[in-house]
Design a protein around this motif. Sequence first.
Motif, PDB file in Angstrom:
ATOM      1  N   LEU A 181     -36.178  58.636 -21.169  1.00 19.67           N
ATOM      2  CA  LEU A 181     -36.274  57.726 -20.038  1.00 19.67           C
ATOM      3  C   LEU A 181     -36.068  58.522 -18.755  1.00 19.67           C
ATOM      4  CD1 LEU A 181     -36.413  54.764 -19.050  1.00 19.67           C
ATOM      5  CD2 LEU A 181     -33.941  54.682 -19.351  1.00 19.67           C
TER       6      LEU A 181
ATOM      7  N   LEU B 167     -35.803  58.320 -14.732  1.00 14.87           N
ATOM      8  CA  LEU B 167     -35.526  57.365 -13.661  1.00 14.87           C
ATOM      9  C   LEU B 167     -35.566  58.076 -12.322  1.00 14.87           C
ATOM     10  CD1 LEU B 167     -32.456  55.629 -15.340  1.00 14.87           C
ATOM     11  CD2 LEU B 167     -34.811  54.802 -15.281  1.00 14.87           C
TER      12      LEU B 167
ATOM     13  N   VAL C 190     -30.852  50.921 -11.065  1.00 17.98           N
ATOM     14  CA  VAL C 190     -31.175  50.432 -12.405  1.00 17.98           C
ATOM     15  C   VAL C 190     -29.925  49.901 -13.104  1.00 17.98           C
ATOM     16  CG1 VAL C 190     -31.963  51.163 -14.695  1.00 17.98           C
ATOM     17  CG2 VAL C 190     -33.097  52.037 -12.648  1.00 17.98           C
ATOM     18  N   THR C 191     -30.093  48.774 -13.771  1.00 10.59           N
ATOM     19  CA  THR C 191     -29.110  48.313 -14.747  1.00 10.59           C
ATOM     20  C   THR C 191     -29.759  48.500 -16.097  1.00 10.59           C
ATOM     21  OG1 THR C 191     -28.186  46.683 -13.226  1.00 10.59           O
ATOM     22  CG2 THR C 191     -27.774  46.342 -15.574  1.00 10.59           C
ATOM     23  N   LEU C 192     -29.187  49.335 -16.919  1.00  7.05           N
ATOM     24  CA  LEU C 192     -29.759  49.698 -18.202  1.00  7.05           C
ATOM     25  C   LEU C 192     -28.913  49.089 -19.312  1.00  7.05           C
ATOM     26  CD1 LEU C 192     -31.826  51.486 -19.751  1.00  7.05           C
ATOM     27  CD2 LEU C 192     -30.133  53.318 -19.605  1.00  7.05           C
ATOM     28  N   THR C 193     -29.556  48.380 -20.223  1.00 10.26           N
ATOM     29  CA  THR C 193     -28.863  47.826 -21.382  1.00 10.26           C
ATOM     30  C   THR C 193     -29.498  48.406 -22.637  1.00 10.26           C
ATOM     31  OG1 THR C 193     -28.451  45.769 -20.166  1.00 10.26           O
ATOM     32  CG2 THR C 193     -28.162  45.706 -22.558  1.00 10.26           C
ATOM     33  N   VAL C 194     -28.673  49.075 -23.438  1.00  4.55           N
ATOM     34  CA  VAL C 194     -29.133  49.680 -24.683  1.00  4.55           C
ATOM     35  C   VAL C 194     -28.239  49.168 -25.801  1.00  4.55           C
ATOM     36  CG1 VAL C 194     -29.496  51.832 -25.943  1.00  4.55           C
ATOM     37  CG2 VAL C 194     -29.923  51.747 -23.485  1.00  4.55           C
TER      38      VAL C 194
ATOM     39  N   ARG D  32     -24.310  47.432 -21.473  1.00  2.00           N
ATOM     40  CA  ARG D  32     -24.869  47.469 -20.124  1.00  2.00           C
ATOM     41  C   ARG D  32     -24.280  48.629 -19.338  1.00  2.00           C
ATOM     42  NH1 ARG D  32     -26.027  42.196 -16.872  1.00  2.00           N
ATOM     43  NH2 ARG D  32     -26.610  43.083 -14.889  1.00  2.00           N
TER      44      ARG D  32
ATOM     45  N   THR E 150     -24.518  50.568 -15.371  1.00  2.00           N
ATOM     46  CA  THR E 150     -24.976  50.627 -13.986  1.00  2.00           C
ATOM     47  C   THR E 150     -24.377  51.888 -13.368  1.00  2.00           C
ATOM     48  OG1 THR E 150     -23.103  49.311 -13.208  1.00  2.00           O
ATOM     49  CG2 THR E 150     -25.117  48.103 -13.730  1.00  2.00           C
TER      50      THR E 150
END
Length: 66
Positions: free
Chosen positions: A29, A31, A37-41, A45, A47
Amino acid sequence: TTPSGATIFQGILDPGTTKTWAQRQAVILKLGNPGAVTLTVNGKRRTGLGSEPATLSLGPGQGNPG
């Protein structure tokens, strides 16, 4: 991208836009503005990913990118 270099998505997202992908293999990924970006994997979550462009490698079972 996938480990083989296949592009999953490339583009610029407008503020407030949500994108969802489901992958069962590792992905890379990139960026350009990670702080926006708020990334949830895997339900976790994240930030505040920094202010400089970043590349994250996420493998199967990883829920804590960075």
